[in-house]
Design an enzyme around this catalytic site. Structure first.
Site, PDB file in Angstrom:
ATOM      1  N   THR A 238      -4.476  -2.935  -8.294  1.00  0.00           N
ATOM      2  CA  THR A 238      -3.423  -3.230  -9.271  1.00  0.00           C
ATOM      3  C   THR A 238      -4.051  -3.492 -10.638  1.00  0.00           C
ATOM      4  O   THR A 238      -3.380  -4.039 -11.522  1.00  0.00           O
ATOM      5  CB  THR A 238      -2.614  -4.468  -8.837  1.00  0.00           C
ATOM      6  OG1 THR A 238      -3.516  -5.566  -8.664  1.00  0.00           O
ATOM      7  CG2 THR A 238      -1.853  -4.219  -7.556  1.00  0.00           C
ATOM      8  N   ALA A 239      -5.320  -3.119 -10.795  1.00  0.00           N
ATOM      9  CA  ALA A 239      -6.041  -3.442 -12.037  1.00  0.00           C
ATOM     10  C   ALA A 239      -6.069  -2.223 -12.974  1.00  0.00           C
ATOM     11  O   ALA A 239      -5.201  -2.096 -13.850  1.00  0.00           O
ATOM     12  CB  ALA A 239      -7.433  -3.946 -11.701  1.00  0.00           C
ATOM     13  N   ARG A 240      -7.035  -1.343 -12.782  1.00  0.00           N
ATOM     14  CA  ARG A 240      -7.102  -0.120 -13.571  1.00  0.00           C
ATOM     15  C   ARG A 240      -7.564   1.024 -12.683  1.00  0.00           C
ATOM     16  O   ARG A 240      -8.473   0.857 -11.864  1.00  0.00           O
ATOM     17  CB  ARG A 240      -8.078  -0.278 -14.752  1.00  0.00           C
ATOM     18  CG  ARG A 240      -7.539  -1.105 -15.913  1.00  0.00           C
ATOM     19  CD  ARG A 240      -6.395  -0.415 -16.642  1.00  0.00           C
ATOM     20  NE  ARG A 240      -5.896  -1.155 -17.786  1.00  0.00           N
ATOM     21  CZ  ARG A 240      -4.864  -2.008 -17.761  1.00  0.00           C
ATOM     22  NH1 ARG A 240      -4.211  -2.233 -16.637  1.00  0.00           N
ATOM     23  NH2 ARG A 240      -4.479  -2.628 -18.876  1.00  0.00           N
ATOM     24  N   ASP A 264      -1.270   0.738  -7.606  1.00  0.00           N
ATOM     25  CA  ASP A 264      -0.295   0.653  -8.704  1.00  0.00           C
ATOM     26  C   ASP A 264      -0.846   1.314  -9.965  1.00  0.00           C
ATOM     27  O   ASP A 264      -0.145   1.428 -10.966  1.00  0.00           O
ATOM     28  CB  ASP A 264       0.026  -0.827  -8.981  1.00  0.00           C
ATOM     29  CG  ASP A 264       1.091  -1.025 -10.063  1.00  0.00           C
ATOM     30  OD1 ASP A 264       2.108  -0.308 -10.022  1.00  0.00           O
ATOM     31  OD2 ASP A 264       0.892  -1.882 -10.950  1.00  0.00           O
ATOM     32  N   GLU A 269      -2.552   8.444 -16.048  1.00  0.00           N
ATOM     33  CA  GLU A 269      -1.237   7.786 -16.157  1.00  0.00           C
ATOM     34  C   GLU A 269      -0.567   8.206 -17.457  1.00  0.00           C
ATOM     35  O   GLU A 269      -1.241   8.290 -18.484  1.00  0.00           O
ATOM     36  CB  GLU A 269      -1.408   6.267 -16.171  1.00  0.00           C
ATOM     37  CG  GLU A 269      -1.944   5.702 -14.870  1.00  0.00           C
ATOM     38  CD  GLU A 269      -1.967   4.178 -14.863  1.00  0.00           C
ATOM     39  OE1 GLU A 269      -1.410   3.557 -15.793  1.00  0.00           O
ATOM     40  OE2 GLU A 269      -2.546   3.616 -13.931  1.00  0.00           O
ATOM     41  N   HIS A 287       2.398   1.865 -11.965  1.00  0.00           N
ATOM     42  CA  HIS A 287       1.876   0.844 -12.889  1.00  0.00           C
ATOM     43  C   HIS A 287       2.985  -0.131 -13.324  1.00  0.00           C
ATOM     44  O   HIS A 287       3.342  -0.199 -14.502  1.00  0.00           O
ATOM     45  CB  HIS A 287       1.222   1.491 -14.117  1.00  0.00           C
ATOM     46  CG  HIS A 287       0.256   0.559 -14.825  1.00  0.00           C
ATOM     47  ND1 HIS A 287      -0.882   0.992 -15.450  1.00  0.00           N
ATOM     48  CD2 HIS A 287       0.277  -0.785 -15.008  1.00  0.00           C
ATOM     49  CE1 HIS A 287      -1.516  -0.038 -15.988  1.00  0.00           C
ATOM     50  NE2 HIS A 287      -0.827  -1.135 -15.728  1.00  0.00           N
ATOM     51  N   ILE A 288       3.499  -0.862 -12.340  1.00  0.00           N
ATOM     52  CA  ILE A 288       4.583  -1.815 -12.624  1.00  0.00           C
ATOM     53  C   ILE A 288       4.199  -3.244 -12.248  1.00  0.00           C
ATOM     54  O   ILE A 288       5.066  -4.075 -11.990  1.00  0.00           O
ATOM     55  CB  ILE A 288       5.894  -1.411 -11.909  1.00  0.00           C
ATOM     56  CG1 ILE A 288       5.654  -1.184 -10.401  1.00  0.00           C
ATOM     57  CG2 ILE A 288       6.513  -0.179 -12.558  1.00  0.00           C
ATOM     58  CD1 ILE A 288       6.938  -1.065  -9.585  1.00  0.00           C
ATOM     59  N   GLY A 289       2.894  -3.511 -12.245  1.00  0.00           N
ATOM     60  CA  GLY A 289       2.427  -4.838 -11.824  1.00  0.00           C
ATOM     61  C   GLY A 289       3.078  -5.985 -12.585  1.00  0.00           C
ATOM     62  O   GLY A 289       3.419  -7.015 -12.011  1.00  0.00           O
ATOM     63  N   SER A 290       3.256  -5.822 -13.877  1.00  0.00           N
ATOM     64  CA  SER A 290       3.812  -6.924 -14.678  1.00  0.00           C
ATOM     65  C   SER A 290       5.288  -6.705 -15.010  1.00  0.00           C
ATOM     66  O   SER A 290       5.851  -7.415 -15.841  1.00  0.00           O
ATOM     67  CB  SER A 290       3.001  -7.095 -15.975  1.00  0.00           C
ATOM     68  OG  SER A 290       3.028  -5.903 -16.735  1.00  0.00           O
TER      69      SER A 290
HETATM   70  C1  DGY Z   1      -1.845  -5.214 -18.417  1.00  0.00           C
HETATM   71  O1  DGY Z   1      -1.285  -6.178 -18.956  1.00  0.00           O
HETATM   72  O2  DGY Z   1      -3.025  -4.932 -18.630  1.00  0.00           O
HETATM   73  C2  DGY Z   1      -1.014  -4.394 -17.486  1.00  0.00           C
HETATM   74  O3  DGY Z   1      -1.737  -3.401 -16.892  1.00  0.00           O
HETATM   75  C3  DGY Z   1       0.187  -3.833 -18.201  1.00  0.00           C
HETATM   76  O4  DGY Z   1      -0.194  -3.175 -19.340  1.00  0.00           O
END
Ligand code: DGY
Length: 321
Positions: A238-240, A264, A269, A287-290
């Protein structure tokens, strides 16, 4: 400064955040809410005092060099800042900030979703029922892996990693971690520290990535490091995306070395990787972690707090360059 500072907001933010921005700044919005090209980004950042971008805008060294003298701050709406060349910004005298803390809960929640979705065929099962193709059941049908009692390995025990570890403890998992520096007892909470990445991988039934993307961590999960994981481990990212060598991950998922992956984030992307999407033992999110209402408001407010601090002559609390 006479009048309100001019602020470019590169993507659509929540209504309350945009309303507050419009109250305090002369705001320029990206009405189409699309990613600016390299040249558009440079052009749009001319004649503004500040920009509030997301991770989708890439402030490479050449973009920063072309920004002109007026821009004072890149106030990111993200905790990750790998899309900004921090050295170039520093050299150009542009302040860079991020939005830590406020997204840790939401991102840790999505790490749990990815873990469970991967361990229990969440995507395959959902697709089958939706498509009207659920025509069979037996005790041997769609048998996943239980996470209770397993070892949850955290690579990068920063804010998000610590919350993910707390959530995993709630599933009865034992927490192991690797971090550049060992955490004090009150943050470690009994987690087992490994002073090498290799040591952590060897004991991670589930490996969850929470480290920033840097030159040192790009491709940290690759053919060699995947081989160190216990057989049939689960990878959660869920990072990069670029922490993972995707072809190596795909090979390990095909061979069964890895039981599954919950992802994620991707190297490309938006879009992801079609070869990953073709596999059944993956659970994939865009990429919807936040991406919760609470967190998106908080991220926007935090970015505005950083802008307010700078334009009132203070030091932004989340300055990273
Ligand atoms: C972040 O805050 O780095 C998340 O990946 C959303 O951009």
């Amino acid at each position: 400064m006479a009048g309100k500072p001019v602020l470019l907001i590169t993507r659509r933010l929540t209504d309350v955040v945009q309303a507050r921005a419009a109250r305090d700044y002369q705001v320029i919005l990206n009405e189409e809410d699309r990613v600016f090209s390299h040249d558009e980004l440079i052009a749009r950042c001319q004649d503004v005092d500040a920009v509030l971008p997301c991770h989708s805008e890439h402030f490479s060294a050449d973009v920063i060099a072309a920004l002109g003298d007026r821009l004072r701050i890149i106030a990111n709406h993200s905790v990750g800042v790998d899309h900004v060349d921090l050295n170039a910004a520093k050299k150009a005298g542009i302040v860079v900030t991020n939005t830590p803390d406020v997204l840790s809960d939401a991102t840790a929640e999505i790490a749990m979703l990815c873990m469970l979705g991967a361990a229990r065929y969440g995507a395959k099962g959902d697709a089958m029922v939706r498509a009207g193709k659920w025509d069979f059941w037996s005790p041997a049908f769609m048998v996943g892996r239980q996470v209770t009692g397993k070892r949850f390995g955290v690579l990068g025990m920063g804010r998000v990693g610590q919350v993910a570890a707390d959530r995993a403890r709630g599933f009865g998992m034992t927490v192991h971690y690797h971090n550049r520096t060992r955490l004090p007892d009150h943050l470690e909470k009994g987690a087992v520290f490994h002073d090498t990445v290799e040591g952590l991988l060897a004991v991670s039934d589930v490996l969850s990535l929470h480290c920033p993307a840097t030159a040192a961590t790009t491709g940290i999960i690759n053919e060699k490091t995947i081989a160190l994981l216990p057989d049939r481990a689960i990878l959660v990212n869920t990072a990069r995306g670029n922490l993972v060598d995707e072809p190596a991950l795909i090979a390990a998922l095909r061979q069964g070395k890895l039981f599954a992956a919950g992802l994620d984030v991707f190297c490309t992307e938006p879009g992801g990787n079609p070869d990953l999407a073709a596999l059944e033992n993956v659970f994939l999110l865009p990429h919807i972690g936040s991406a919760t209402e609470e967190t998106r408001d908080a991220m926007g407010f935090r970015a505005l707090d950083n802008l307010d601090a700078l334009f009132s002559g203070g030091e932004p609390q989340d300055r990273v360059a």
